[in-house]
Design a protein around this motif. Structure first.
Motif, PDB file in Angstrom:
ATOM      1  N   LEU A 149       0.819  -1.214   0.000  1.00  0.00           N
ATOM      2  CA  LEU A 149       0.000   0.000   0.000  1.00  0.00           C
ATOM      3  C   LEU A 149       0.853   1.265   0.000  1.00  0.00           C
ATOM      4  O   LEU A 149       0.479   2.273  -0.608  1.00  0.00           O
ATOM      5  N   SER A 150       1.998   1.226   0.663  1.00  0.00           N
ATOM      6  CA  SER A 150       2.871   2.410   0.649  1.00  0.00           C
ATOM      7  C   SER A 150       3.426   2.659  -0.751  1.00  0.00           C
ATOM      8  O   SER A 150       3.689   3.811  -1.125  1.00  0.00           O
ATOM      9  N   SER A 151       3.578   1.580  -1.539  1.00  0.00           N
ATOM     10  CA  SER A 151       4.065   1.742  -2.907  1.00  0.00           C
ATOM     11  C   SER A 151       2.973   2.272  -3.832  1.00  0.00           C
ATOM     12  O   SER A 151       3.254   2.669  -4.969  1.00  0.00           O
ATOM     13  N   MET A 152       1.718   2.267  -3.351  1.00  0.00           N
ATOM     14  CA  MET A 152       0.576   2.736  -4.133  1.00  0.00           C
ATOM     15  C   MET A 152      -0.047   3.979  -3.503  1.00  0.00           C
ATOM     16  O   MET A 152      -1.228   4.276  -3.713  1.00  0.00           O
ATOM     17  N   LYS A 153       0.756   4.702  -2.760  1.00  0.00           N
ATOM     18  CA  LYS A 153       0.273   5.818  -1.959  1.00  0.00           C
ATOM     19  C   LYS A 153      -0.565   6.805  -2.758  1.00  0.00           C
ATOM     20  O   LYS A 153      -1.615   7.265  -2.310  1.00  0.00           O
ATOM     21  N   LYS A 154      -0.126   7.139  -3.968  1.00  0.00           N
ATOM     22  CA  LYS A 154      -0.828   8.151  -4.768  1.00  0.00           C
ATOM     23  C   LYS A 154      -2.230   7.691  -5.163  1.00  0.00           C
ATOM     24  O   LYS A 154      -3.103   8.509  -5.460  1.00  0.00           O
ATOM     25  N   ASP A 155      -2.475   6.388  -5.172  1.00  0.00           N
ATOM     26  CA  ASP A 155      -3.779   5.855  -5.569  1.00  0.00           C
ATOM     27  C   ASP A 155      -4.728   5.671  -4.386  1.00  0.00           C
ATOM     28  O   ASP A 155      -5.903   5.332  -4.600  1.00  0.00           O
ATOM     29  N   LEU A 156      -4.243   5.867  -3.177  1.00  0.00           N
ATOM     30  CA  LEU A 156      -5.080   5.641  -1.992  1.00  0.00           C
ATOM     31  C   LEU A 156      -6.058   6.794  -1.797  1.00  0.00           C
ATOM     32  O   LEU A 156      -5.659   7.960  -1.702  1.00  0.00           O
ATOM     33  N   ARG A 157      -7.338   6.441  -1.686  1.00  0.00           N
ATOM     34  CA  ARG A 157      -8.381   7.448  -1.450  1.00  0.00           C
ATOM     35  C   ARG A 157      -8.656   7.559   0.048  1.00  0.00           C
ATOM     36  O   ARG A 157      -9.760   7.286   0.522  1.00  0.00           O
ATOM     37  N   GLY A 158      -7.663   7.911   0.808  1.00  0.00           N
ATOM     38  CA  GLY A 158      -7.827   8.031   2.244  1.00  0.00           C
ATOM     39  C   GLY A 158      -6.545   7.689   2.970  1.00  0.00           C
ATOM     40  O   GLY A 158      -5.448   7.755   2.400  1.00  0.00           O
ATOM     41  N   THR A 159      -6.684   7.282   4.218  1.00  0.00           N
ATOM     42  CA  THR A 159      -5.546   6.997   5.092  1.00  0.00           C
ATOM     43  C   THR A 159      -5.648   5.576   5.628  1.00  0.00           C
ATOM     44  O   THR A 159      -6.748   5.106   5.932  1.00  0.00           O
ATOM     45  N   VAL A 160      -4.507   4.912   5.739  1.00  0.00           N
ATOM     46  CA  VAL A 160      -4.461   3.571   6.322  1.00  0.00           C
ATOM     47  C   VAL A 160      -3.712   3.651   7.645  1.00  0.00           C
ATOM     48  O   VAL A 160      -2.627   4.238   7.722  1.00  0.00           O
ATOM     49  N   LYS A 161      -4.306   3.063   8.672  1.00  0.00           N
ATOM     50  CA  LYS A 161      -3.667   2.999   9.986  1.00  0.00           C
ATOM     51  C   LYS A 161      -3.330   1.533  10.265  1.00  0.00           C
ATOM     52  O   LYS A 161      -4.222   0.692  10.375  1.00  0.00           O
ATOM     53  N   PHE A 162      -2.038   1.238  10.367  1.00  0.00           N
ATOM     54  CA  PHE A 162      -1.567  -0.125  10.638  1.00  0.00           C
ATOM     55  C   PHE A 162      -1.370  -0.281  12.142  1.00  0.00           C
ATOM     56  O   PHE A 162      -0.517   0.393  12.734  1.00  0.00           O
ATOM     57  N   ILE A 163      -2.133  -1.167  12.753  1.00  0.00           N
ATOM     58  CA  ILE A 163      -2.090  -1.362  14.203  1.00  0.00           C
ATOM     59  C   ILE A 163      -1.424  -2.704  14.511  1.00  0.00           C
ATOM     60  O   ILE A 163      -1.948  -3.759  14.154  1.00  0.00           O
ATOM     61  N   PHE A 164      -0.275  -2.650  15.155  1.00  0.00           N
ATOM     62  CA  PHE A 164       0.413  -3.851  15.625  1.00  0.00           C
ATOM     63  C   PHE A 164       0.269  -3.870  17.148  1.00  0.00           C
ATOM     64  O   PHE A 164       0.857  -3.046  17.848  1.00  0.00           O
ATOM     65  N   GLN A 165      -0.507  -4.801  17.626  1.00  0.00           N
ATOM     66  CA  GLN A 165      -0.987  -4.783  19.005  1.00  0.00           C
ATOM     67  C   GLN A 165      -0.327  -5.830  19.892  1.00  0.00           C
ATOM     68  O   GLN A 165      -0.234  -6.996  19.513  1.00  0.00           O
ATOM     69  N   PRO A 166       0.108  -5.446  21.088  1.00  0.00           N
ATOM     70  CA  PRO A 166       0.631  -6.432  22.045  1.00  0.00           C
ATOM     71  C   PRO A 166      -0.492  -7.115  22.821  1.00  0.00           C
ATOM     72  O   PRO A 166      -1.641  -6.670  22.818  1.00  0.00           O
ATOM     73  N   ALA A 167      -0.135  -8.211  23.481  1.00  0.00           N
ATOM     74  CA  ALA A 167      -0.954  -8.826  24.536  1.00  0.00           C
ATOM     75  C   ALA A 167      -2.385  -9.154  24.133  1.00  0.00           C
ATOM     76  O   ALA A 167      -3.301  -8.973  24.930  1.00  0.00           O
ATOM     77  N   GLU A 168      -2.580  -9.674  22.926  1.00  0.00           N
ATOM     78  CA  GLU A 168      -3.931 -10.106  22.566  1.00  0.00           C
ATOM     79  C   GLU A 168      -4.383 -11.263  23.440  1.00  0.00           C
ATOM     80  O   GLU A 168      -5.570 -11.391  23.751  1.00  0.00           O
ATOM     81  N   GLU A 169      -3.429 -12.099  23.849  1.00  0.00           N
ATOM     82  CA  GLU A 169      -3.763 -13.256  24.682  1.00  0.00           C
ATOM     83  C   GLU A 169      -4.034 -12.862  26.132  1.00  0.00           C
ATOM     84  O   GLU A 169      -4.345 -13.709  26.963  1.00  0.00           O
ATOM     85  N   GLY A 170      -3.957 -11.574  26.414  1.00  0.00           N
ATOM     86  CA  GLY A 170      -4.177 -11.086  27.772  1.00  0.00           C
ATOM     87  C   GLY A 170      -2.883 -10.614  28.396  1.00  0.00           C
ATOM     88  O   GLY A 170      -1.856 -11.282  28.284  1.00  0.00           O
ATOM     89  N   ALA A 171      -2.941  -9.473  29.043  1.00  0.00           N
ATOM     90  CA  ALA A 171      -1.762  -8.950  29.728  1.00  0.00           C
ATOM     91  C   ALA A 171      -1.480  -9.781  30.970  1.00  0.00           C
ATOM     92  O   ALA A 171      -2.390 -10.405  31.533  1.00  0.00           O
ATOM     93  N   PRO A 172      -0.218  -9.833  31.402  1.00  0.00           N
ATOM     94  CA  PRO A 172       0.082 -10.535  32.662  1.00  0.00           C
ATOM     95  C   PRO A 172      -0.751  -9.977  33.815  1.00  0.00           C
ATOM     96  O   PRO A 172      -1.149  -8.800  33.789  1.00  0.00           O
ATOM     97  N   VAL A 173      -1.030 -10.815  34.795  1.00  0.00           N
ATOM     98  CA  VAL A 173      -1.821 -10.399  35.954  1.00  0.00           C
ATOM     99  C   VAL A 173      -1.180  -9.174  36.592  1.00  0.00           C
ATOM    100  O   VAL A 173       0.026  -9.132  36.824  1.00  0.00           O
TER     101      VAL A 173
END
Length: 435
Positions: A149-173
């Motif tokens: 998508l970054s290589s096609m930036k000029k063709d994007l009709r908007g903004t992309v937010k890439f979310i890389f998230q920690p602790a999906e399995e649950g944060a430590p107690v």
């Protein structure tokens, strides 16, 4: 002359398909060219897994990659989270794409050259660490999407937010983390997200296929802890005790009746499971207390209430009947809402998935009693969460090793389909929103 009425969803799909066919071909070509790179990223993550809120090396690699693409990068969100913001060349909506980063306290048994040998501390114990749920593949796929998508930036009709998230399995107690904390720290704002898409690899779905479900697709979940307190005694003189082990056994035997006798499972599935029980220190000593931990799963608010009330009643009243006491915490440390795919959005975007994978390879599935904290994002904006096949073609879905097990295995041949699907969903949504 008779007027022909075209349903809105069909009009959307026809218009978008006409607009994006050339871009779809470009995406397919670029994704195929990136396959070896995506697999290399996945293998590196697999060999070096990190537990929730500890994804320091992992997030560093991701941030560096996004920065190399000219994407604006934010780090340290919800401890180790990374967010990339790619502003397209044309105005339009903000589309969020999410991948999770954490491994599990599982010792790998799969004979792979890149198998994990990592050890770590988890709840005071040394454990093996493994990407036993496929988060390594999710990260690699989204990194590939970001590169395309970054290589096609000029063709994007908007903004992309890439979310890389920690602790999906649950944060430590005792810690906060995961999607809930990402949302609290503003990941859905600045710029404000309009829609979110995510995928999950599945070891029991054949590679090359996509499965989805509108509405409730994954269960709401909360964990529970029950501490039964009795009176200790020598094992030779049980009449001197109030035996918490016997009481706990009665409670565990009674809990399944909550679902079988209170929930209409023909409408929505539900689960009550005890996965941990700990009591005693020696074979001939009746302990003073026993601790149990488990999970409940549900698809409606009414079922959640019914299960919670019955867990508390069964535990406390059973203990009381034996002269013991039971302390119940539900939820104990975490609670996820139902993963709910917006029905209208799913109908609109289904043609995109079918055009990407082939209509015969996009399958409707029953509800899944697994849970996902992707649901916290869906509480804020419409979203779709779908499953990507990761089982070797011709495999047996019944005998294929399941997620969260030492033998969990993923066929890497399906990764490019995931890349293409997320790219096409993004571009088609942007085109449709613009119309």
């Amino acid at each position: 002359m008779k007027k022909i009425l075209i349903p809105a969803v069909l009009f959307f799909s026809l218009t978008v398909s006409a607009q994006n066919t050339p871009l779809r071909k470009t995406i397919s070509t670029k994704a195929d060219a990136l396959e070896s790179k995506i697999i290399a990223w996945r293998r590196d993550f697999h060999e070096h897994p990190e537990l929730g809120n500890r994804e320091v090396r992992t997030s560093g690699i991701i941030a560096k990659h996004l920065q190399s693409l000219g994407i604006e990068v934010q780090t340290g969100i919800a401890t180790t989270g990374v967010v990339g913001i790619l502003k397209g060349g044309l105005p339009g909506p903000v589309v969020a794409l999410r991948a999770d980063m954490d491994g599990l306290p599982v010792t790998e048994r799969v004979n792979l050259p890149f198998a994990s040998k990592v050890k770590a501390q988890y709840n005071g114990q040394e454990v093996g660490v493994m990407h036993a749920c496929g988060h390594d593949s999710h990260m690699a796929i989204l990194m590939g999407v970001a590169e395309i998508l970054s290589s096609m930036k000029k063709d994007l009709r908007g903004t992309v937010k890439f979310i890389f998230q920690p602790a999906e399995e649950g944060a430590p107690v005792g810690e906060k983390g995961g999607a809930e904390e990402m949302v609290k720290q503003g990941v859905m704002e600045n710029p404000k997200v309009d829609v979110i898409f995510g995928l999950h690899i599945n070891s029991q779905t054949e590679a090359g296929k996509i499965v989805y479900r509108p509405g409730g697709t994954m269960a709401g979940v909360k964990d529970l802890q029950i501490i039964v307190k009795g009176r200790s005694a020598h094992g030779a003189y049980p009449w001197s005790s109030i035996d918490p082990i016997v009481v706990s056994a009665q409670i565990i035997s009674s809990l399944p009746s909550i679902v079988s006798r209170n929930i209409n499972v023909t409408e929505n599935p539900a689960v009550v499971t005890i996965g941990l029980i700990n009591g005693g220190s020696r074979f001939n000593i009746i302990p003073e207390s026993v601790k149990m931990q488990g999970t409940v799963r549900y698809f409606t608010d009414a079922d959640e209430k019914t299960i919670t009330e019955n867990v508390k009643r069964i535990a406390t009243k059973t203990a009381e009947a034996y002269g013991a006491t039971a302390e119940v915490q539900i939820p104990y440390s975490n609670k996820y809402p139902v993963t709910f795919n917006d029905i209208a959005l799913t109908a609109k975007m289904l043609p995109t998935l079918e055009a990407t994978a082939g209509k015969e390879n996009v399958l409707l599935r029953p509800p899944v009693t697994g849970a996902e904290d992707f649901s916290f994002y869906q509480q804020k904006v419409p979203g779709i969460f779908f499953f990507l096949g990761g089982m070797p073609k011709g495999g047996n879905s019944i005998t294929a090793p399941s997620h969260h097990t030492p033998d969990f295995f993923i066929d890497e041949s399906g990764f490019t389909l995931g890349v293409k699907a997320l790219c096409n969903l993004t571009l088609d949504y942007m085109a449709g929103k613009g119309k």
